[in-house]
Design a protein around this motif. Structure first.
Motif, PDB file in Angstrom:
ATOM      1  N   HIS A 109       5.898 -15.324 -67.938  1.00 42.11           N
ATOM      2  CA  HIS A 109       7.075 -14.574 -68.415  1.00 42.11           C
ATOM      3  C   HIS A 109       7.614 -15.201 -69.695  1.00 42.11           C
ATOM      4  O   HIS A 109       7.926 -16.394 -69.727  1.00 42.11           O
ATOM      5  CB  HIS A 109       8.150 -14.543 -67.335  1.00 42.11           C
ATOM      6  N   PHE A 110       7.734 -14.386 -70.732  1.00 37.10           N
ATOM      7  CA  PHE A 110       8.222 -14.853 -72.034  1.00 37.10           C
ATOM      8  C   PHE A 110       9.474 -14.067 -72.413  1.00 37.10           C
ATOM      9  O   PHE A 110       9.643 -12.915 -72.011  1.00 37.10           O
ATOM     10  CB  PHE A 110       7.160 -14.630 -73.116  1.00 37.10           C
ATOM     11  N   GLY A 111      10.312 -14.695 -73.241  1.00 37.66           N
ATOM     12  CA  GLY A 111      11.502 -14.009 -73.720  1.00 37.66           C
ATOM     13  C   GLY A 111      12.516 -13.787 -72.619  1.00 37.66           C
ATOM     14  O   GLY A 111      12.510 -14.487 -71.602  1.00 37.66           O
ATOM     15  N   SER A 112      13.350 -12.792 -72.812  1.00 42.26           N
ATOM     16  CA  SER A 112      14.443 -12.573 -71.875  1.00 42.26           C
ATOM     17  C   SER A 112      14.681 -11.086 -71.677  1.00 42.26           C
ATOM     18  O   SER A 112      14.510 -10.284 -72.598  1.00 42.26           O
ATOM     19  CB  SER A 112      15.713 -13.232 -72.420  1.00 42.26           C
ATOM     20  N   ALA A 113      15.080 -10.747 -70.455  1.00 42.86           N
ATOM     21  CA  ALA A 113      15.387  -9.350 -70.146  1.00 42.86           C
ATOM     22  C   ALA A 113      16.690  -8.910 -70.793  1.00 42.86           C
ATOM     23  O   ALA A 113      16.980  -7.717 -70.868  1.00 42.86           O
ATOM     24  CB  ALA A 113      15.460  -9.166 -68.636  1.00 42.86           C
ATOM     25  N   GLU A 114      17.482  -9.859 -71.284  1.00 46.36           N
ATOM     26  CA  GLU A 114      18.793  -9.522 -71.876  1.00 46.36           C
ATOM     27  C   GLU A 114      18.651  -8.599 -73.081  1.00 46.36           C
ATOM     28  O   GLU A 114      19.574  -7.870 -73.425  1.00 46.36           O
ATOM     29  CB  GLU A 114      19.506 -10.804 -72.332  1.00 46.36           C
ATOM     30  N   HIS A 115      17.488  -8.673 -73.730  1.00 44.26           N
ATOM     31  CA  HIS A 115      17.320  -7.893 -74.953  1.00 44.26           C
ATOM     32  C   HIS A 115      16.963  -6.438 -74.676  1.00 44.26           C
ATOM     33  O   HIS A 115      16.804  -5.660 -75.597  1.00 44.26           O
ATOM     34  CB  HIS A 115      16.251  -8.534 -75.839  1.00 44.26           C
ATOM     35  N   GLY A 116      16.810  -6.091 -73.413  1.00 47.32           N
ATOM     36  CA  GLY A 116      16.626  -4.676 -73.091  1.00 47.32           C
ATOM     37  C   GLY A 116      15.189  -4.269 -72.835  1.00 47.32           C
ATOM     38  O   GLY A 116      14.847  -3.882 -71.734  1.00 47.32           O
ATOM     39  N   LYS A 117      14.323  -4.402 -73.824  1.00 42.19           N
ATOM     40  CA  LYS A 117      12.965  -3.906 -73.664  1.00 42.19           C
ATOM     41  C   LYS A 117      12.111  -4.874 -72.837  1.00 42.19           C
ATOM     42  O   LYS A 117      12.261  -6.094 -72.924  1.00 42.19           O
ATOM     43  CB  LYS A 117      12.302  -3.712 -75.024  1.00 42.19           C
ATOM     44  N   LYS A 118      11.219  -4.310 -72.056  1.00 41.20           N
ATOM     45  CA  LYS A 118      10.281  -5.121 -71.285  1.00 41.20           C
ATOM     46  C   LYS A 118       8.864  -4.620 -71.541  1.00 41.20           C
ATOM     47  O   LYS A 118       8.599  -3.415 -71.527  1.00 41.20           O
ATOM     48  CB  LYS A 118      10.599  -5.042 -69.783  1.00 41.20           C
ATOM     49  N   VAL A 119       7.959  -5.549 -71.770  1.00 42.87           N
ATOM     50  CA  VAL A 119       6.546  -5.225 -71.997  1.00 42.87           C
ATOM     51  C   VAL A 119       5.728  -5.931 -70.911  1.00 42.87           C
ATOM     52  O   VAL A 119       5.949  -7.114 -70.637  1.00 42.87           O
ATOM     53  CB  VAL A 119       6.077  -5.699 -73.385  1.00 42.87           C
ATOM     54  N   TYR A 120       4.818  -5.205 -70.294  1.00 41.03           N
ATOM     55  CA  TYR A 120       3.953  -5.783 -69.262  1.00 41.03           C
ATOM     56  C   TYR A 120       2.493  -5.627 -69.708  1.00 41.03           C
ATOM     57  O   TYR A 120       2.065  -4.530 -70.077  1.00 41.03           O
ATOM     58  CB  TYR A 120       4.168  -5.055 -67.933  1.00 41.03           C
ATOM     59  N   ILE A 121       1.754  -6.708 -69.689  1.00 41.42           N
ATOM     60  CA  ILE A 121       0.345  -6.686 -70.095  1.00 41.42           C
ATOM     61  C   ILE A 121      -0.479  -7.402 -69.025  1.00 41.42           C
ATOM     62  O   ILE A 121      -0.168  -8.534 -68.649  1.00 41.42           O
ATOM     63  CB  ILE A 121       0.131  -7.392 -71.456  1.00 41.42           C
ATOM     64  N   GLN A 122      -1.518  -6.739 -68.542  1.00 41.19           N
ATOM     65  CA  GLN A 122      -2.433  -7.395 -67.604  1.00 41.19           C
ATOM     66  C   GLN A 122      -3.862  -7.194 -68.078  1.00 41.19           C
ATOM     67  O   GLN A 122      -4.170  -6.250 -68.814  1.00 41.19           O
ATOM     68  CB  GLN A 122      -2.256  -6.845 -66.184  1.00 41.19           C
ATOM     69  N   SER A 123      -4.740  -8.089 -67.637  1.00 40.78           N
ATOM     70  CA  SER A 123      -6.148  -7.941 -68.007  1.00 40.78           C
ATOM     71  C   SER A 123      -7.042  -8.193 -66.811  1.00 40.78           C
ATOM     72  O   SER A 123      -6.665  -8.885 -65.866  1.00 40.78           O
ATOM     73  CB  SER A 123      -6.511  -8.891 -69.150  1.00 40.78           C
ATOM     74  N   ALA A 124      -8.228  -7.589 -66.882  1.00 38.44           N
ATOM     75  CA  ALA A 124      -9.296  -7.796 -65.905  1.00 38.44           C
ATOM     76  C   ALA A 124      -8.940  -7.313 -64.502  1.00 38.44           C
ATOM     77  O   ALA A 124      -9.190  -8.002 -63.512  1.00 38.44           O
ATOM     78  CB  ALA A 124      -9.718  -9.269 -65.866  1.00 38.44           C
ATOM     79  N   LEU A 125      -8.389  -6.106 -64.420  1.00 40.93           N
ATOM     80  CA  LEU A 125      -8.109  -5.524 -63.108  1.00 40.93           C
ATOM     81  C   LEU A 125      -9.410  -5.309 -62.325  1.00 40.93           C
ATOM     82  O   LEU A 125      -9.407  -5.339 -61.093  1.00 40.93           O
ATOM     83  CB  LEU A 125      -7.363  -4.194 -63.273  1.00 40.93           C
ATOM     84  N   HIS A 126     -10.510  -5.101 -63.048  1.00 40.08           N
ATOM     85  CA  HIS A 126     -11.810  -5.024 -62.384  1.00 40.08           C
ATOM     86  C   HIS A 126     -12.532  -6.376 -62.412  1.00 40.08           C
ATOM     87  O   HIS A 126     -13.773  -6.437 -62.382  1.00 40.08           O
ATOM     88  CB  HIS A 126     -12.664  -3.919 -63.027  1.00 40.08           C
ATOM     89  N   ALA A 127     -11.723  -7.429 -62.470  1.00 37.47           N
ATOM     90  CA  ALA A 127     -12.169  -8.818 -62.269  1.00 37.47           C
ATOM     91  C   ALA A 127     -13.071  -9.387 -63.359  1.00 37.47           C
ATOM     92  O   ALA A 127     -12.621 -10.217 -64.144  1.00 37.47           O
ATOM     93  CB  ALA A 127     -12.809  -8.984 -60.888  1.00 37.47           C
ATOM     94  N   ASP A 128     -14.325  -8.941 -63.410  1.00 34.83           N
ATOM     95  CA  ASP A 128     -15.257  -9.550 -64.372  1.00 34.83           C
ATOM     96  C   ASP A 128     -15.212  -8.802 -65.710  1.00 34.83           C
ATOM     97  O   ASP A 128     -16.238  -8.369 -66.228  1.00 34.83           O
ATOM     98  CB  ASP A 128     -16.673  -9.602 -63.809  1.00 34.83           C
TER      99      ASP A 128
END
Ligand SMILES: [Zn+2]
Length: 227
Positions: free
Chosen positions: A27-46
């Motif tokens: 988790h980076f930054g702060s929720a106080e600024h309003g916007k939230k960005v979510y990034i994930q990688s490798a949901l299919h593992a390999d």
């Protein structure tokens, strides 16, 4: 950077007695600024390219965060599927499907529109901003009511819960052989075109409901359906 650990073998979800796996979110930054960005990688593992992107993103975001230069909340999950990552059979990685039941790791997320329609009855008003907050709170509550029956479902619940209140959700995959391509909801196309242009995508695939509740649609679909 704040590191959170999410246990996957909770209650009756443990695959084998005495084992424990976890998802790790950064988790980076702060929720106080309003916007939230979510990034994930490798949901299919390999799916290594996405993990590599996350590896460098983590370094950049850590430096930016230390310098106070992140004006948003950014959640990064570099290894979205530790269950699939452990599925190596006779030297071959099998990351797309759960070997316990054959279900695609990118299907079977919680479809939120039906519970949201029931929960939001009489609760929405004239303020779009307030409505967004109300819908996000009810979506989170619906996810909290989800009782996972397997370790994989617990993982899906955790990923969807981390992403459900984000303004931007990016789900990084790859293929064995492919040009750069991007999937999004048809209704999100205008918002997605600048990213597609910057990535130089050669294919842009859109759909309103592609079936069986993949991760990305389970974070977005209820918005246009409620609208
Ligand atoms: Zn994938």
């Amino acid at each position: 950077m704040n590191v959170q650990h999410h246990k996957l073998s909770v209650h009756s979800c443990a695959v084998t007695s005495g084992t424990q796996r976890e998802l790790i979110s950064l988790h980076f930054g702060s929720a106080e600024h309003g916007k939230k960005v979510y990034i994930q990688s490798a949901l299919h593992a390999d799916e290594i390219p996405g993990m590599l992107v996350a590896h460098y993103l983590r370094q950049s975001l850590t430096a930016l965060d230390a310098a106070g230069q992140i004006s948003a909340e950014i959640v990064l999950v570099p290894v979205a599927n530790p269950i699939g990552l452990a599925q190596e059979v006779y030297g071959t990685a099998i990351g797309r499907f759960d070997l316990a039941n054959g279900i695609n790791f990118n299907r079977g997320y919680h479809y939120l529109t039906p519970p949201l329609i029931a929960a939001l009855e009489g609760k929405l008003g004239n303020s779009a901003d307030v409505n967004v907050q109300t819908i996000r709170a009810e979506a989170l509550a619906a996810l909290q009511r989800w009782q996972p029956k397997s370790e994989s479902e617990q993982m899906k619940k955790t990923l969807q819960t981390l992403a459900i209140d984000a303004d931007v959700v990016l789900d990084l995959h790859c293929d064995n052989q492919a040009v750069m391509h991007l999937y999004t909801g048809t209704q999100l196309l205008p918002a997605t075109l600048p990213l597609a242009a910057r990535l130089g995508v050669q294919a842009l695939l859109v759909c309103s409901a592609s079936g069986d509740n993949p991760f990305d649609e389970s974070c977005s679909r209820h918005w246009w359906e409620l609208a």
